[in-house]
Design an enzyme around this catalytic site. Structure first.
Site, PDB file in Angstrom:
ATOM      1  N   LYS A   1       0.791  -1.204  -0.135  1.00 14.84           N
ATOM      2  CA  LYS A   1      -0.037  -0.001   0.089  1.00 14.84           C
ATOM      3  C   LYS A   1       0.732   1.168  -0.024  1.00 14.84           C
ATOM      4  O   LYS A   1       1.819   1.185   0.783  1.00 14.84           O
ATOM      5  CB  LYS A   1      -0.795  -0.001   1.123  1.00 14.84           C
ATOM      6  CG  LYS A   1      -1.776   1.258   1.226  1.00 14.84           C
ATOM      7  CD  LYS A   1      -2.942   0.829   2.566  1.00 14.84           C
ATOM      8  CE  LYS A   1      -3.832   2.062   2.466  1.00 14.84           C
ATOM      9  NZ  LYS A   1      -4.865   1.930   3.413  1.00 14.84           N
TER      10      LYS A   1
ATOM     11  N   SER B   1      -9.976   1.998   2.719  1.00 14.09           N
ATOM     12  CA  SER B   1      -9.044   2.707   1.743  1.00 14.09           C
ATOM     13  C   SER B   1      -8.022   1.837   0.973  1.00 14.09           C
ATOM     14  O   SER B   1      -7.408   2.295   0.085  1.00 14.09           O
ATOM     15  CB  SER B   1      -8.165   3.791   2.669  1.00 14.09           C
ATOM     16  OG  SER B   1      -7.503   3.065   3.549  1.00 14.09           O
TER      17      SER B   1
ATOM     18  N   SER C   1     -10.472  -0.411   6.902  1.00 10.08           N
ATOM     19  CA  SER C   1      -9.600  -0.092   5.631  1.00 10.08           C
ATOM     20  C   SER C   1      -8.753  -1.504   4.917  1.00 10.08           C
ATOM     21  O   SER C   1      -8.832  -1.569   3.938  1.00 10.08           O
ATOM     22  CB  SER C   1      -8.788   0.955   5.647  1.00 10.08           C
ATOM     23  OG  SER C   1      -9.331   2.125   5.352  1.00 10.08           O
TER      24      SER C   1
HETATM   25  N1  GLN Z   1     -13.549   4.022   5.938  1.00  7.62           N
HETATM   26  C1  GLN Z   1     -13.089   4.678   6.947  1.00  7.62           C
HETATM   27  C2  GLN Z   1     -12.964   6.126   6.745  1.00  7.62           C
HETATM   28  O1  GLN Z   1     -13.490   6.472   5.980  1.00  7.62           O
HETATM   29  C3  GLN Z   1     -12.135   3.969   7.486  1.00  7.62           C
HETATM   30  C4  GLN Z   1     -10.628   4.423   6.885  1.00  7.62           C
HETATM   31  C5  GLN Z   1      -9.474   3.547   7.261  1.00  7.62           C
HETATM   32  O2  GLN Z   1      -9.625   2.461   8.168  1.00  7.62           O
HETATM   33  N2  GLN Z   1      -8.226   3.875   7.013  1.00  7.62           N
HETATM   34  O3  GLN Z   1     -12.169   6.676   7.335  1.00  7.62           O
END
Ligand code: GLN
Length: 490
Positions: free
Chosen positions: A73, A150, A174
């Site tokens: 990532k 993400s 995420s």
């Molecule tokens: N979907 C969540 C957000 O919008 C989680 C993001 C994450 O875990 N980095 O922040």
């Protein structure tokens, strides 16, 4: 099918038996990466990967990651390689050091194939907000469905059979939600179990290093390499590291599990509910106890708001260093303030700016009590409640990992419905508590993966993996990818 579709231990055996070489594995992964059109990558590291793989000619038994191709990532710092977290504010930034995760993977001779796309700065869950545009779910050939985020590129790439594992980060869900939408195992270990040195912070009290694999065995094996104290990260735990593979086949006999009624009540996907029922019947037949417990609905409905306030507040303060001076593109201005304003206005998309506004608002002196501190108190209340249930002697809880299969782009969701507020946001519970939590494929609905999530007490990863392995044996979905499709048993 090719060797890279097998589990790490199987590939290791094939490497030892000289049936395949690290160079061949790397070439296969690169060919798949180049042939993929789901927009999974910030960059494909063809030259670097081939150079490394060519030098790997001396494998030793037990060096399990030797020659194993993986995806990384793009919010993990990689020395000398552009790392942007899919944000324009970091375009051109080449870190001077590796993240601890990458240092360990390099030391183990795993081969980094590509850096993967994400929702900008890891803030988001759709895979649509990074500076490279939308990342698609490989299960929808017509590019009609989300892979989530993400960690979108890591999930999409691994589900498309590119590499053997992929790194991710998980602040709210995420890793675990995209894992569900892409039919993968997605792990977020206990807070502090893996060093976050070199991972770009989003909200440090919630941030975890995580990763994706296609087999539960691989997930356990990887933690053997990644877990452990790191003096460069003072939040990393001193607790001794287990051998996460040692107990993996112990089964669920005598284990006490619980389901959460209010989360299941918020679902409308009957197929998903049926699969969870069938899974729990089979677990009971194999000697587990599976109870259905109640969790206050108002607390579940409060998770998302609590998460947004805490994470945006922490993000605002952590990302203050992204000023266009130290990293990324520089804009000439008459004063520092002017340069910074220009860099931040050009560098961040609207979504990020909105989150910074929320975060700054929650941190303003006059709002702190009613927003930030209240969110912190609510977080503590939620964690107290889940701990209280665990204290009745439970080993883990089992919940749906997402409300359904991967959503279509543009599919309207009612953001105040229970299905949205609870079913699609409850995974952040394990970020609030720091508990280890893992998603894995449960069943398929019209060829699209549905996922289940299990969570255990802090530092109980070995137990979590053994329960997950039992579930994988029941579902028959180990190794699932678009290259290796399965029907599943549930
Ligand atoms: N979907 C969540 C957000 O919008 C989680 C993001 C994450 O875990 N980095 O922040």
């Amino acid at each position: 099918m090719s060797y890279i579709d097998l589990s790490i231990r199987e590939i290791h055996k094939a490497l030892l038996d000289k049936k395949v070489t690290p160079l061949e594995l790397t070439k296969e992964a690169l060919a798949r990466a180049k042939g993929n059109d789901d927009n999974c990558f910030e960059s494909i590291l063809e030259e670097e990967a081939l150079r490394q793989a060519e030098s790997l000619t001396d494998i030793k038994e037990g060096d399990l990651l030797y020659g194993i191709p993986f995806l990384n990532k793009d919010n993990f710092s990689t020395k000398g390689i552009e790392t942007t977290a899919s944000s324009n504010i970091l375009n051109g930034y080449k870190p001077l050091f590796d993240s601890e995760v990458n240092r360990r993977l390099k030391e183990a001779n795993a081969v980094m194939i590509a850096k993967t796309t994400l929702d900008e700065l890891a803030m988001g869950g759709s895979g649509t907000t990074g500076h490279k545009g939308i990342t698609y779910n490989p299960y929808s050939k017509d590019h009609s469905r989300m892979v989530g985020g993400s960690s979108s590129g890591s999930a999409a790439g691994l589900a498309a059979g590119i590499g053997v594992f992929a790194t991710g980060s998980d602040t709210g869900d995420s890793v675990r939600r995209p894992a569900s939408l892409a039919g993968l195992v997605g792990v977020k270990p206990t807070w502090g179990r893996i060093s976050r040195f070199g991972l770009f912070p989003f909200a440090p009290s919630l941030d975890h290093v995580g990763y994706f694999t296609r087999y539960v065995d691989d997930a356990a094996l990887l933690l053997n390499y990644l877990a452990g104290h790191d003096e460069k990260d003072f939040t990393s735990s001193y607790k001794p590291v287990d051998d996460y593979l040692a107990r993996i086949d112990e089964g669920v006999k005598g284990k006490r599990l619980f389901r959460i009624k209010e989360i299941e009540d918020s679902l409308s996907d009957r197929r998903l509910l049926k699969a969870i029922d069938k899974l729990s019947e089979t677990l009971i037949k194999q000697g587990a106890e599976v109870d259905i417990v109640s969790f206050p609905k108002d607390l579940l409905e409060s998770l998302y708001a609590t998460y947004i306030v805490i994470s945006c507040a922490e993000a605002t303060s952590n990302d203050a260093n992204l000023d266009g001076i130290k990293f990324g593109p520089y804009y000439q201005g008459k004063t520092y303030q002017e340069s910074m304003k220009e860099a931040r206005t050009k560098g961040f998309s609207e979504l990020i700016r909105r989150r910074f506004v929320i975060g700054s608002f929650a941190l303003m002196k006059e709002n702190q009590d009613v927003l930030f501190l209240r969110a912190q108190k609510n977080r503590a209340k939620v964690v107290d409640y889940i701990n209280k249930i665990f204290l009745k002697g439970y080993d883990a809880y089992i919940v749906p990992a997402a409300s359904s299969v991967a959503p279509l782009f543009g599919q309207a969701s009612d953001k105040l419905s229970d299905e949205y507020l609870i079913a699609d946001n409850h995974l952040c519970l394990a970020n609030f508590s720091g508990m280890p939590s893992l998603s894995l494929p449960l069943a398929l609905e019209d060829g699209l993966p549905l996922g289940v999530n299990i969570t255990a007490m802090p530092f109980e990863e070995a137990k979590l993996f053994s329960i997950a392995k039992t579930i994988e044996n029941i579902t028959g979905l180990g190794g699932l990818s678009t290259v290796n499709p399965r029907k599943g048993n549930l």
